[in-house]
Design an enzyme around this catalytic site. Structure first.
Site, PDB file in Angstrom:
ATOM      1  N   HIS A  98      69.082  98.741  51.925  1.00 61.82           N
ATOM      2  CA  HIS A  98      69.536  97.969  53.082  1.00 61.82           C
ATOM      3  C   HIS A  98      69.383  98.757  54.379  1.00 61.82           C
ATOM      4  CE1 HIS A  98      71.998  94.567  51.021  1.00 61.82           C
ATOM      5  NE2 HIS A  98      70.845  94.800  50.434  1.00 61.82           N
ATOM      6  N   HIS A 261      66.360  95.868  40.895  1.00 56.67           N
ATOM      7  CA  HIS A 261      67.310  95.133  40.054  1.00 56.67           C
ATOM      8  C   HIS A 261      67.239  95.534  38.583  1.00 56.67           C
ATOM      9  CE1 HIS A 261      67.812  91.795  43.320  1.00 56.67           C
ATOM     10  NE2 HIS A 261      68.341  92.957  43.660  1.00 56.67           N
TER      11      HIS A 261
HETATM   12 FE1  HEB Z   1      69.112  93.621  45.483  1.00 55.12          FE
HETATM   13  C1  HEB Z   1      72.274  94.234  44.259  1.00 55.12           C
HETATM   14  C2  HEB Z   1      70.029  90.405  46.252  1.00 55.12           C
HETATM   15  C3  HEB Z   1      65.990  93.060  46.817  1.00 55.12           C
HETATM   16  C4  HEB Z   1      68.266  96.913  44.841  1.00 55.12           C
HETATM   17  N1  HEB Z   1      70.811  92.556  45.321  1.00 55.12           N
HETATM   18  C5  HEB Z   1      72.000  93.011  44.827  1.00 55.12           C
HETATM   19  C6  HEB Z   1      72.951  91.965  44.916  1.00 55.12           C
HETATM   20  C7  HEB Z   1      72.327  90.887  45.440  1.00 55.12           C
HETATM   21  C8  HEB Z   1      70.979  91.260  45.700  1.00 55.12           C
HETATM   22  C9  HEB Z   1      72.928  89.529  45.706  1.00 55.12           C
HETATM   23  C10 HEB Z   1      74.393  92.068  44.488  1.00 55.12           C
HETATM   24  C11 HEB Z   1      75.246  92.729  45.538  1.00 55.12           C
HETATM   25  C12 HEB Z   1      76.677  92.819  45.013  1.00 55.12           C
HETATM   26  O1  HEB Z   1      77.148  93.941  44.797  1.00 55.12           O
HETATM   27  O2  HEB Z   1      77.286  91.767  44.797  1.00 55.12           O
HETATM   28  N2  HEB Z   1      68.176  92.041  46.366  1.00 55.12           N
HETATM   29  C13 HEB Z   1      68.719  90.822  46.581  1.00 55.12           C
HETATM   30  C14 HEB Z   1      67.740  89.967  47.187  1.00 55.12           C
HETATM   31  C15 HEB Z   1      66.618  90.695  47.348  1.00 55.12           C
HETATM   32  C16 HEB Z   1      66.887  92.016  46.834  1.00 55.12           C
HETATM   33  C17 HEB Z   1      67.961  88.530  47.566  1.00 55.12           C
HETATM   34  C18 HEB Z   1      65.293  90.258  47.976  1.00 55.12           C
HETATM   35  C19 HEB Z   1      64.598  89.277  47.214  1.00 55.12           C
HETATM   36  N3  HEB Z   1      67.452  94.762  45.783  1.00 55.12           N
HETATM   37  C20 HEB Z   1      66.310  94.351  46.372  1.00 55.12           C
HETATM   38  C21 HEB Z   1      65.407  95.460  46.485  1.00 55.12           C
HETATM   39  C22 HEB Z   1      66.036  96.545  45.949  1.00 55.12           C
HETATM   40  C23 HEB Z   1      67.322  96.085  45.505  1.00 55.12           C
HETATM   41  C24 HEB Z   1      64.025  95.409  47.122  1.00 55.12           C
HETATM   42  C25 HEB Z   1      65.571  97.958  45.836  1.00 55.12           C
HETATM   43  C26 HEB Z   1      64.337  98.356  45.704  1.00 55.12           C
HETATM   44  N4  HEB Z   1      70.109  95.280  44.692  1.00 55.12           N
HETATM   45  C27 HEB Z   1      69.526  96.494  44.427  1.00 55.12           C
HETATM   46  C28 HEB Z   1      70.444  97.271  43.643  1.00 55.12           C
HETATM   47  C29 HEB Z   1      71.598  96.501  43.466  1.00 55.12           C
HETATM   48  C30 HEB Z   1      71.351  95.257  44.150  1.00 55.12           C
HETATM   49  C31 HEB Z   1      70.172  98.659  43.105  1.00 55.12           C
HETATM   50  C32 HEB Z   1      72.848  96.854  42.663  1.00 55.12           C
HETATM   51  C33 HEB Z   1      73.913  97.436  43.518  1.00 55.12           C
HETATM   52  C34 HEB Z   1      75.148  97.816  42.683  1.00 55.12           C
HETATM   53  O3  HEB Z   1      75.093  97.888  41.471  1.00 55.12           O
HETATM   54  O4  HEB Z   1      76.191  98.061  43.298  1.00 55.12           O
END
Ligand code: HEB
Length: 726
Positions: A98, A261
């Protein structure tokens, strides 16, 4: 509990009568020119002082120790925010992602390079829910290293350590991100006044401006689907658009989402509206800059509420493995709702799916889940093909994910020469806009003989200045791309931009090419272009009666077309360049706003912007050679005529185009036509702050100051990308 400072930023709070409060100019006149973006993060905000050298500080630490300490911390669960599965790794990856994920290639703004996640609005975006705790978990390490490691670096390093700690081999890490000390004012995050509310950002189905997220308050897309509708196809469209604006292709996008993921879980134990207190910026004073206090059950682990979606993607959420594609592709998924009421997907009964451990007690199990955005990787035909390939070829998936993660987290750091630390990969990557090192140095005598060659080449002052400006002014301080180094003005796409007047540019470049051939030593075209510009400025100053030397630092290399990512460079094309009086037709933004935007990307101050415009006009640097703003009889003389004439009330102005983009001036008394100008000219007489600066340069005692300040600002622009000089 204490009264919330102003929970609703627009309608809340009592009338306050302290200094700085009250109705502001911006409230009265919302279209006020945003000159504030040219005075951000000044020395007055920065506690480190002007002499602080972050690179030196960072290089003096034992990087291995730092890393070990971050690694340690990941598996030491704290009572005040216990780690899911006993491992903070996934949480830290989300924090790092982020931090980097706000980057948008359109204007280069956003991204990991400033540590802006510490400040509002980002610290309070719903998408950044509970990341206040992730940063607090890092505080002991930050405290120990102090100024030697910035928050910006630490957030990304924590993401890398997390990946490694859970068995993934990263591509590399570079330090070098310097913290800012106040939120940015230049980044346009959208106009909506509600998180995740009605979108005002789509105009004719197109995401407005350079925005990189589908919703206010999100890094990218709504996990539940567009506007909260569980529509994976619609989600795929949003993902392509927003990840594309981060300069990620389909393959990189699939790898990033699937790779990310593979770890961790989503948190949606109960309805957030019922149990969560305000976000950090709206929270009470005793919450000490944290927010989202959760009154449901224990408030942590299996009672935690973040996105409202609940569950883990894979059976082993703290281990790098190939389960993500396994479960996504091998099970059938059906729509369901989390305990918080969010749309999400679960494996069908018939899939006989494996389960994930509970976050707080691994002896208990919980069903796997996918968000609607994850389902896009299976239901969108292009994504599906990539997902299947990665499923079969785990090595390929690892490779693409590792490289995409590196690009994601380092993309806005500028050239590799800025990268710090022992883990910088040797390999040069195309997105880093590589420039070959030069193998020559220019002595004073060399510079003199090169200047003579340019001087005798027949290029005019306007041509010299315009070409140098065109070359250097592509620089953007937002992601430190562009600039005169590399000489990319010779290459596609830059050589063909309308603002560069391709026909004339080609002629000028041919002359420089000849000079390079005839010169006995070595010199790059990139250096010649800047040297030519300096020469043009010196000649123009001489014409105005001032002998100045424009400092020149050689050492720029010439990049090749193969070293230039044409698509990615096309984002550097200016929509407008008020310095050359250029405005792309059909824009809904006025040229004075775009002038200030460009000045911000060039890291200029208000006086620097002003003196540059005034000087470039009398040098005849307009992109098409037009007369707009050329308020002088003596083009090519570095005089302050632009300022003295624009301030002269003997002249009167009126609009000469329907869209109020062009103006004609005449003598008030006789009605005789005098000059023509654009909004990027007249603003220096119209806006009172710019007028105040114009008055300095337009005064009778300011001729010399004008020349000196112009030269200083000019040299600053020519050297913006010369990190080797700093
Ligand atoms: Fe992520 C977690 C959505 C891309 C790495 N994710 C997460 C959650 C959600 C999301 C709703 C849960 C939060 C809480 O704690 O409740 N993603 C999302 C979307 C997109 C994404 C709608 C566009 C398509 N991711 C992404 C990327 C990466 C990531 C590109 C790197 C390379 N995530 C992640 C991790 C986790 C999440 C390692 C787990 C954290 C904890 O365990 O605390």
């Amino acid at each position: 509990s204490g009264k919330s400072e102003s929970k609703c930023p627009f309608f809340g709070g009592e009338q306050k009568v302290t200094a700085g409060s009250g109705t502001r100019n911006r409230d009265w006149w919302p279209n006020e020119l945003k000159l504030n973006i040219l005075r951000q993060n000044t020395v007055k905000s920065n506690p480190m002082g002007e002499d602080f050298n972050y690179a030196e500080a960072f290089n003096s630490i034992d990087f291995k120790n730092l890393k070990n300490e971050v690694m340690e911390l990941l598996t030491h669960s704290q009572d005040w925010w216990p780690a899911d599965y006993g491992h903070y790794g996934p949480f830290m990856i989300r924090m790092a992602w982020h931090s980097a994920g706000t980057y948008r290639v359109g204007d280069g703004r956003g991204g990991a390079s400033t540590g802006n996640q510490r400040f509002a609005p980002l610290n309070s975006w719903p998408d950044n829910g509970n990341l206040d705790k992730a940063r607090l978990l890092l505080w002991p390490v930050k405290k120990k290293y102090g100024k030697h490691v910035s928050w910006a670096d630490l957030l990304i390093l924590a993401g890398n350590c997390a990946l490694e700690s859970m068995g993934f081999e990263t591509f590399g890490f570079a330090g070098g991100r310097e913290d800012i000390w106040e939120p940015e004012q230049d980044i346009y995050w959208g106009s909506e006044r509600e998180w995740l509310g009605n979108q005002e950002r789509y105009k004719n189905e197109e995401l407005e401006g350079q925005l990189g997220a589908a919703h206010m308050g999100l890094i990218y897309v709504n996990p539940e689907g567009p506007n909260g509708k569980p529509d994976p196809h619609g989600s795929a469209i949003d993902i392509k658009e927003t990840f594309g604006r981060m300069a990620m292709n389909d393959e990189e996008t699939v790898a990033l989402i699937a790779g990310g993921h593979t770890f961790g879980k989503a948190h949606g134990a109960a309805n957030p509206d019922e149990y969560l207190s305000a976000e950090p910026a709206g929270a009470t004073i005793e919450e000490m800059s944290t927010g989202w206090k959760n009154s449901f059950g224990t408030g942590v682990l299996d009672d935690a509420i973040t996105s409202g979606i609940e569950g883990a993607w894979t059976p082993n959420p703290t281990q790098w493995d190939h389960d993500y594609f396994d479960v996504l592709l091998n099970y059938d998924w059906e729509l369901t709702q989390s305990p918080a009421g969010a749309h999400q997907w679960q494996p069908t009964e018939a899939s006989q799916a494996r389960m994930a451990p509970r976050a707080g007690d691994s002896s208990k199990k919980q069903s796997l889940m996918m968000t609607t955005a994850d389902m896009a990787l299976k239901l969108d035909p292009t994504y599906l093909e990539i997902s299947k390939r990665f499923h079969k070829d785990h090595k390929a998936f690892e490779e693409v994910f590792a490289r995409a993660w590196y690009k994601l987290t380092h993309r806005d750091m500028g050239p590799v020469s800025r990268y710090l630390g022992p883990e910088v990969p040797k390999e040069e990557l195309l997105w880093q806009d590589p420039i070959p090192a030069v193998n020559y140095t220019l002595s004073k005598a060399d510079v003199v003989s090169l200047k003579n060659l340019i001087s005798n080449s027949g290029l005019s002052i306007s041509q010299l200045v315009r070409t140098a400006w065109a070359s250097a002014s592509t620089y953007r301080g937002s992601d430190m791309r562009g600039g005169a180094n590399g000489g990319r003005i010779r290459l596609a796409p830059q050589k063909d931009w309308e603002v560069n007047n391709p026909k004339e540019l080609a002629k000028v470049l041919e002359v420089y090419g000849d000079i390079q051939k005839n010169y006995k030593g070595s010199v790059s075209i990139a250096d010649l272009i800047v040297l030519g510009g300096s020469l043009g400025v010196e000649e123009a100053a001489k014409n105005a009666g001032y002998i100045v030397e424009v400092p020149f630092s050689g050492g720029r290399g010439d990049a090749s077309q193969e070293q230039t990512d044409v698509d990615s460079f096309s984002y550097l094309e200016p929509q407008a360049d008020g310095f050359r009086n250029y405005l792309k037709p059909g824009l809904s933004v006025s040229s004075e706003d775009l002038l200030v935007d460009k000045a911000n990307l060039l890291t200029l101050t208000v006086p620097e912007m002003t003196v540059l415009v005034g000087g470039l006009r009398v040098l005849g640097a307009n992109y098409d050679g037009s007369k707009h703003g050329v308020f002088t009889e003596k083009v090519g003389h570095l005089t302050n005529d632009f300022f003295s004439n624009i301030l002269d009330f003997r002249y009167t102005w009126k609009a000469s185009s329907d869209d109020d983009a062009l103006f004609s001036g005449s003598e008030r008394k006789t009605g005789m036509a005098t000059f023509t100008g654009t909004r990027a000219d007249l603003i220096f007489g119209s806006n009172t702050e710019l007028r105040a600066i114009a008055e300095v340069y337009g005064a009778d005692d300011a001729h010399e100051k004008f020349v000196n300040d112009f030269v200083a600002a000019w040299v600053k622009v020519m050297n913006l990308d010369r990190f080797d000089l700093k």
